[in-house]
Scaffold this active site. Structure first.
Site, PDB file in Angstrom:
ATOM      1  N   THR A 166     -13.273  -2.591  -9.254  1.00 52.14           N
ATOM      2  CA  THR A 166     -14.308  -2.436 -10.542  1.00 52.14           C
ATOM      3  C   THR A 166     -13.888  -1.119 -11.816  1.00 52.14           C
ATOM      4  O   THR A 166     -13.262  -0.727 -10.943  1.00 52.14           O
ATOM      5  CB  THR A 166     -15.333  -2.550 -10.094  1.00 52.14           C
ATOM      6  OG1 THR A 166     -15.418  -3.169  -8.401  1.00 52.14           O
ATOM      7  CG2 THR A 166     -16.384  -2.107 -10.787  1.00 52.14           C
ATOM      8  N   LYS A 189     -19.737  -7.968 -13.513  1.00 50.16           N
ATOM      9  CA  LYS A 189     -19.603  -7.408 -12.406  1.00 50.16           C
ATOM     10  C   LYS A 189     -20.324  -5.990 -12.183  1.00 50.16           C
ATOM     11  O   LYS A 189     -21.649  -5.837 -11.329  1.00 50.16           O
ATOM     12  CB  LYS A 189     -18.273  -6.711 -11.807  1.00 50.16           C
ATOM     13  CG  LYS A 189     -18.202  -5.336 -10.340  1.00 50.16           C
ATOM     14  CD  LYS A 189     -18.169  -6.416  -9.675  1.00 50.16           C
ATOM     15  CE  LYS A 189     -18.461  -5.333  -8.386  1.00 50.16           C
ATOM     16  NZ  LYS A 189     -18.479  -5.782  -6.858  1.00 50.16           N
ATOM     17  N   HIS A 217     -45.991 -11.589  -4.692  1.00 48.22           N
ATOM     18  CA  HIS A 217     -46.085 -12.496  -5.993  1.00 48.22           C
ATOM     19  C   HIS A 217     -44.817 -13.119  -5.790  1.00 48.22           C
ATOM     20  O   HIS A 217     -43.652 -12.812  -5.395  1.00 48.22           O
ATOM     21  CB  HIS A 217     -46.194 -11.874  -6.724  1.00 48.22           C
ATOM     22  CG  HIS A 217     -46.081 -12.695  -8.448  1.00 48.22           C
ATOM     23  ND1 HIS A 217     -45.461 -12.887  -8.971  1.00 48.22           N
ATOM     24  CD2 HIS A 217     -47.333 -12.022  -9.238  1.00 48.22           C
ATOM     25  CE1 HIS A 217     -44.868 -13.418 -10.213  1.00 48.22           C
ATOM     26  NE2 HIS A 217     -46.846 -13.084  -9.629  1.00 48.22           N
ATOM     27  N   ARG A 230     -43.072 -14.096  -8.258  1.00 49.72           N
ATOM     28  CA  ARG A 230     -41.595 -13.467  -9.224  1.00 49.72           C
ATOM     29  C   ARG A 230     -41.501 -12.481  -8.904  1.00 49.72           C
ATOM     30  O   ARG A 230     -41.108 -11.507  -9.839  1.00 49.72           O
ATOM     31  CB  ARG A 230     -41.903 -13.976 -10.521  1.00 49.72           C
ATOM     32  CG  ARG A 230     -41.875 -15.685 -11.820  1.00 49.72           C
ATOM     33  CD  ARG A 230     -42.594 -15.861 -12.663  1.00 49.72           C
ATOM     34  NE  ARG A 230     -43.206 -15.523 -12.600  1.00 49.72           N
ATOM     35  CZ  ARG A 230     -44.344 -16.491 -12.498  1.00 49.72           C
ATOM     36  NH1 ARG A 230     -43.712 -17.463 -11.637  1.00 49.72           N
ATOM     37  NH2 ARG A 230     -45.774 -16.443 -12.631  1.00 49.72           N
ATOM     38  N   ASP A 255       0.800  -1.372   0.399  1.00 53.00           N
ATOM     39  CA  ASP A 255       0.214   0.079  -0.031  1.00 53.00           C
ATOM     40  C   ASP A 255       0.691   1.149   0.145  1.00 53.00           C
ATOM     41  O   ASP A 255       1.826   1.229   0.826  1.00 53.00           O
ATOM     42  CB  ASP A 255      -1.027   0.323   1.460  1.00 53.00           C
ATOM     43  CG  ASP A 255      -2.050   0.366   0.920  1.00 53.00           C
ATOM     44  OD1 ASP A 255      -3.662   0.111   0.530  1.00 53.00           O
ATOM     45  OD2 ASP A 255      -1.800   1.828   0.919  1.00 53.00           O
ATOM     46  N   CYS A 281     -20.030   1.353  -4.797  1.00 51.57           N
ATOM     47  CA  CYS A 281     -20.146   0.583  -5.716  1.00 51.57           C
ATOM     48  C   CYS A 281     -21.798   0.538  -6.508  1.00 51.57           C
ATOM     49  O   CYS A 281     -21.659   1.534  -7.416  1.00 51.57           O
ATOM     50  CB  CYS A 281     -20.567  -0.578  -5.186  1.00 51.57           C
ATOM     51  SG  CYS A 281     -19.431  -1.186  -3.941  1.00 51.57           S
ATOM     52  N   ASN A 328     -24.018  -4.148  -9.795  1.00 52.90           N
ATOM     53  CA  ASN A 328     -24.924  -3.393  -9.027  1.00 52.90           C
ATOM     54  C   ASN A 328     -25.318  -2.024  -9.869  1.00 52.90           C
ATOM     55  O   ASN A 328     -26.519  -1.774  -9.389  1.00 52.90           O
ATOM     56  CB  ASN A 328     -23.398  -2.809  -8.439  1.00 52.90           C
ATOM     57  CG  ASN A 328     -22.816  -3.128  -7.413  1.00 52.90           C
ATOM     58  OD1 ASN A 328     -23.251  -4.026  -6.988  1.00 52.90           O
ATOM     59  ND2 ASN A 328     -21.449  -2.615  -7.423  1.00 52.90           N
ATOM     60  N   TYR A 345     -23.649   4.752   4.943  1.00 52.11           N
ATOM     61  CA  TYR A 345     -24.359   5.083   3.335  1.00 52.11           C
ATOM     62  C   TYR A 345     -24.906   4.297   3.503  1.00 52.11           C
ATOM     63  O   TYR A 345     -26.463   4.078   2.527  1.00 52.11           O
ATOM     64  CB  TYR A 345     -23.179   4.776   2.466  1.00 52.11           C
ATOM     65  CG  TYR A 345     -22.751   3.607   2.167  1.00 52.11           C
ATOM     66  CD1 TYR A 345     -23.680   2.784   1.314  1.00 52.11           C
ATOM     67  CD2 TYR A 345     -21.869   2.952   2.382  1.00 52.11           C
ATOM     68  CE1 TYR A 345     -22.942   1.526   0.963  1.00 52.11           C
ATOM     69  CE2 TYR A 345     -21.090   1.690   2.380  1.00 52.11           C
ATOM     70  CZ  TYR A 345     -22.483   0.447   1.819  1.00 52.11           C
ATOM     71  OH  TYR A 345     -21.624  -0.533   1.341  1.00 52.11           O
ATOM     72  N   LYS A 346     -25.194   2.935   4.077  1.00 53.07           N
ATOM     73  CA  LYS A 346     -25.940   2.065   4.808  1.00 53.07           C
ATOM     74  C   LYS A 346     -26.265   2.172   6.029  1.00 53.07           C
ATOM     75  O   LYS A 346     -25.097   2.328   7.261  1.00 53.07           O
ATOM     76  CB  LYS A 346     -26.118   1.311   3.945  1.00 53.07           C
ATOM     77  CG  LYS A 346     -25.172  -0.030   4.280  1.00 53.07           C
ATOM     78  CD  LYS A 346     -25.228  -1.235   3.304  1.00 53.07           C
ATOM     79  CE  LYS A 346     -24.188  -2.401   3.636  1.00 53.07           C
ATOM     80  NZ  LYS A 346     -24.133  -3.513   2.530  1.00 53.07           N
TER      81      LYS A 346
HETATM   82  N1  SAJ Z   1     -30.554   0.783  -0.816  1.00 59.41           N
HETATM   83  C1  SAJ Z   1     -31.554   1.006  -1.001  1.00 59.41           C
HETATM   84  N2  SAJ Z   1     -32.994  -0.315  -1.085  1.00 59.41           N
HETATM   85  C2  SAJ Z   1     -32.562  -1.310  -0.832  1.00 59.41           C
HETATM   86  C3  SAJ Z   1     -30.867  -1.176  -1.313  1.00 59.41           C
HETATM   87  C4  SAJ Z   1     -29.682  -0.725  -1.154  1.00 59.41           C
HETATM   88  O1  SAJ Z   1     -31.819   1.918  -0.326  1.00 59.41           O
HETATM   89  O2  SAJ Z   1     -33.863  -2.062  -1.427  1.00 59.41           O
HETATM   90  C5  SAJ Z   1     -29.464   1.118  -0.627  1.00 59.41           C
HETATM   91  C6  SAJ Z   1     -28.540   0.862   0.479  1.00 59.41           C
HETATM   92  O3  SAJ Z   1     -29.251   1.622   1.625  1.00 59.41           O
HETATM   93  C7  SAJ Z   1     -26.673   2.056   0.016  1.00 59.41           C
HETATM   94  C8  SAJ Z   1     -26.918   1.533  -1.115  1.00 59.41           C
HETATM   95  O4  SAJ Z   1     -28.732   1.431  -1.753  1.00 59.41           O
HETATM   96  O5  SAJ Z   1     -27.619   3.560   0.857  1.00 59.41           O
HETATM   97  C9  SAJ Z   1     -26.267   0.860  -1.573  1.00 59.41           C
HETATM   98  O6  SAJ Z   1     -26.219  -0.433  -0.592  1.00 59.41           O
HETATM   99  P1  SAJ Z   1     -26.251  -2.085  -1.106  1.00 59.41           P
HETATM  100  O7  SAJ Z   1     -25.926  -2.560   0.514  1.00 59.41           O
HETATM  101  O8  SAJ Z   1     -27.234  -2.622  -1.597  1.00 59.41           O
HETATM  102  O9  SAJ Z   1     -24.979  -1.788  -1.271  1.00 59.41           O
HETATM  103  P2  SAJ Z   1     -22.996  -2.382  -1.225  1.00 59.41           P
HETATM  104  O10 SAJ Z   1     -22.801  -0.842  -1.952  1.00 59.41           O
HETATM  105  O11 SAJ Z   1     -23.493  -1.959   0.206  1.00 59.41           O
HETATM  106  O12 SAJ Z   1     -22.623  -3.255  -2.044  1.00 59.41           O
HETATM  107  C10 SAJ Z   1     -23.524  -3.851  -3.354  1.00 59.41           C
HETATM  108  C11 SAJ Z   1     -23.459  -4.884  -3.208  1.00 59.41           C
HETATM  109  N3  SAJ Z   1     -24.463  -5.355  -4.293  1.00 59.41           N
HETATM  110  C12 SAJ Z   1     -24.935  -6.366  -5.204  1.00 59.41           C
HETATM  111  O13 SAJ Z   1     -25.731  -6.957  -3.994  1.00 59.41           O
HETATM  112  C13 SAJ Z   1     -25.414  -6.123  -6.684  1.00 59.41           C
HETATM  113  C14 SAJ Z   1     -22.249  -5.828  -3.116  1.00 59.41           C
HETATM  114  O14 SAJ Z   1     -22.328  -7.169  -3.032  1.00 59.41           O
HETATM  115  C15 SAJ Z   1     -21.710  -5.297  -3.981  1.00 59.41           C
HETATM  116  O15 SAJ Z   1     -19.592  -6.536  -3.582  1.00 59.41           O
HETATM  117  C16 SAJ Z   1     -20.381  -4.075  -3.383  1.00 59.41           C
HETATM  118  O16 SAJ Z   1     -22.070  -3.262  -3.777  1.00 59.41           O
HETATM  119  C17 SAJ Z   1     -19.291  -3.682  -4.389  1.00 59.41           C
HETATM  120  O17 SAJ Z   1     -18.118  -3.582  -3.870  1.00 59.41           O
HETATM  121  O18 SAJ Z   1     -19.635  -3.874  -6.086  1.00 59.41           O
END
Ligand code: SAJ
Length: 442
Positions: A140, A225, A263, A265, A54, A279, A229, A334-335
């Site tokens: 990525t 990838k 549902h 699906r 690093d 991401c 996302n 962020y989450k």
């Molecule tokens: N969020 C919503 N509603 C949802 C789900 C998420 O508003 O139903 C928001 C979250 O609060 C957050 C953002 O979306 O602000 C992203 O959160 P996340 O939990 O969906 O995903 P990340 O960014 O933490 O991680 C994602 C993941 N990708 C997928 O689920 C497709 C992870 O598997 C990836 O490795 C990561 O991106 C990455 O490094 O690319």
């Protein structure tokens, strides 16, 4: 064929050199961040000799003195287990494998990937490159980066990619908060610049990956990838739009989603005050940067990026009778349940609210560093007029609204994540609004 170490390498063609990457391989991991460090430690704990590189000397010194630069569930234990096979340094040295896990941020003005760290990692590697080496790109990147950016730099060594050394893109897919579990258990996609490159990398990852490993070409792996996302971003945009429409009809979107998801699906995501992280808010731009298509993808980005504006509009409506209100933001991560505030929608909400004459106070029990002062719960709610929940931290569910209400000047709460016990807050005298709920809370 059978390698020197007695391991069967299932190749249908002759490999560049006869090696087994299954054990005791020297691996240099460039970039010791949230993916690079756990990956390096997993390879080390699988018995490989791992050097973590690093450019941040403080991080390197910290690791060599036995301390971790950040927290992640399971990282402590993994570090202890891997310690004897791992060391950190700032310089690249000769290795069997080079793994690049550096950041690839979005260049805001152009909405294009900033590949400077990938390029500089490749520049650091090529002087040490030898015949039979494997170079892995985990960062990525936009489609074609492995072929058009990484390979030409590595070939400055005078060696030919695919003939003298192997190159693959193996994107990380782990979710922050569950990184280690997911790096081990999720399926992996490995895209080789030749089929042989992918096969060799598969042998290496098989030393700790418990999920399935699927092989393809490098550009497809890059695209896969990104579309994972993008799928999530577009789906979140859909429910964020539906949440606004539901309010117009006086419907509770949360109830509607629960029923629609019965549902077999349908799997609608959750609405919220925006999408953050390094991401999902970024990768959709990488998908479309070299394409003239992408209207739906950029519209989804727009919808998610403007959710803080919508939240502000709703908060302003609630507080219309209060002059120059003070608003307390609950959560800037962020989450939920993470300490990471990268690309957080909270920042946009705060800036917009400040520009609109609001005074802002911030409370987040996880985040350690932020652009605004992080206050204790008591300081944050004292004399405030309204609480706005931006992040779905689990601990917010257990707060006592009676106690909080006693400290506040006015009792308003806007729940942007639908996580509070609304009846309890209402009973404590709060006016409660929930993002996407057009019904009155009784
Ligand atoms: N969020 C919503 N509603 C949802 C789900 C998420 O508003 O139903 C928001 C979250 O609060 C957050 C953002 O979306 O602000 C992203 O959160 P996340 O939990 O969906 O995903 P990340 O960014 O933490 O991680 C994602 C993941 N990708 C997928 O689920 C497709 C992870 O598997 C990836 O490795 C990561 O991106 C990455 O490094 O690319």
């Amino acid at each position: 064929m059978i390698s020197k170490q007695g391991i069967i390498v299932c190749l249908t063609f002759e490999p560049i050199v006869e090696v087994s990457y299954m054990q005791n391989v020297k691996i240099s991991v460039l970039g010791l961040g949230h993916i690079g460090l756990p990956t390096a430690l997993l390879f080390a704990s699988a018995g490989h000799n791992v050097v973590g590189i690093d450019t941040d000397k403080r991080k390197v010194d910290l690791l060599n003195s036995g301390e971790l630069p950040f927290q992640e569930p399971g990282l402590d234990e993994l570090f202890k287990k891997a310690k004897n096979n791992f060391r950190a340094t700032t310089e690249v040295e000769e290795s069997d494998v080079f793994l690049i896990a550096v950041p690839t941020p979005l260049e805001e003005r152009t909405k294009a990937a900033d590949l400077r760290y990938v390029k500089s990692a490749a520049e650091m590697i090529w002087p040490h490159l030898k015949k039979g080496n494997l170079v892995i790109l985990e960062s990525t990147v936009p489609p074609k980066t492995t072929e058009r950016i990484l390979v030409p730099i590595l070939e400055k060594s005078g060696l030919k990619a695919g003939e003298d050394f192997y190159v693959v893109h193996c994107p990380e897919r782990a979710i922050p908060g569950k990184t280690i579990y997911e790096i081990v258990h999720n399926d992996r996609i490995i895209g080789g610049i030749t089929p042989e490159s992918a096969e060799v990398a598969k042998k290496l990852y098989a030393s700790f990956v418990k999920g399935n490993i699927y092989l393809t070409d490098a550009t497809t792996a890059e695209f896969v990838k990104l579309i994972e996302n993008t799928y999530r971003d577009v789906n979140i945009a859909l429910v964020n739009e539906l949440a606004q429409i539901a309010e117009d009809y006086g419907i509770n979107i949360w109830e509607a989603i629960e029923l629609a998801n019965k549902h077999p699906r349908v799997n609608l995501h959750k609405p919220g005050p925006g999408v953050g992280g390094h991401c999902i808010a970024i990768d959709p731009w990488f998908v479309i940067q070299n394409s003239s298509n992408g209207r739906m993808i950029s519209l989804a980005r727009y919808i998610n990026d403007t959710m803080p504006n919508y939240v502000l509009r709703k908060v302003r409506e609630m507080l219309k009778d209060i002059h120059f209100p003070t608003v307390t933001v609950f959560g800037v991560a962020y989450k939920g349940n993470v300490d990471d505030a990268r690309e957080t929608p909270a920042l946009r909400f705060i800036k917009l609210a400040e520009n609109d004459g609001f005074k802002i106070k911030v409370y987040d029990p996880f985040v350690k560093e932020f652009e605004y002062p992080l206050l204790s719960l008591e300081e944050a709610v004292k004399d405030s007029d309204c609480i706005v929940v931006i992040t779905d931290h689990e601990v917010f569910k257990f707060l006592d609204p009676e106690e909080i209400g006693r400290l506040m000047r006015h009792k308003f709460v806007f729940d942007g994540r639908n996580i509070l016990d609304h009846k309890k807050w209402k009973k404590a005298g709060f006016t409660v609004k929930v993002l996407g709920n057009g019904k009155e809370i009784l």
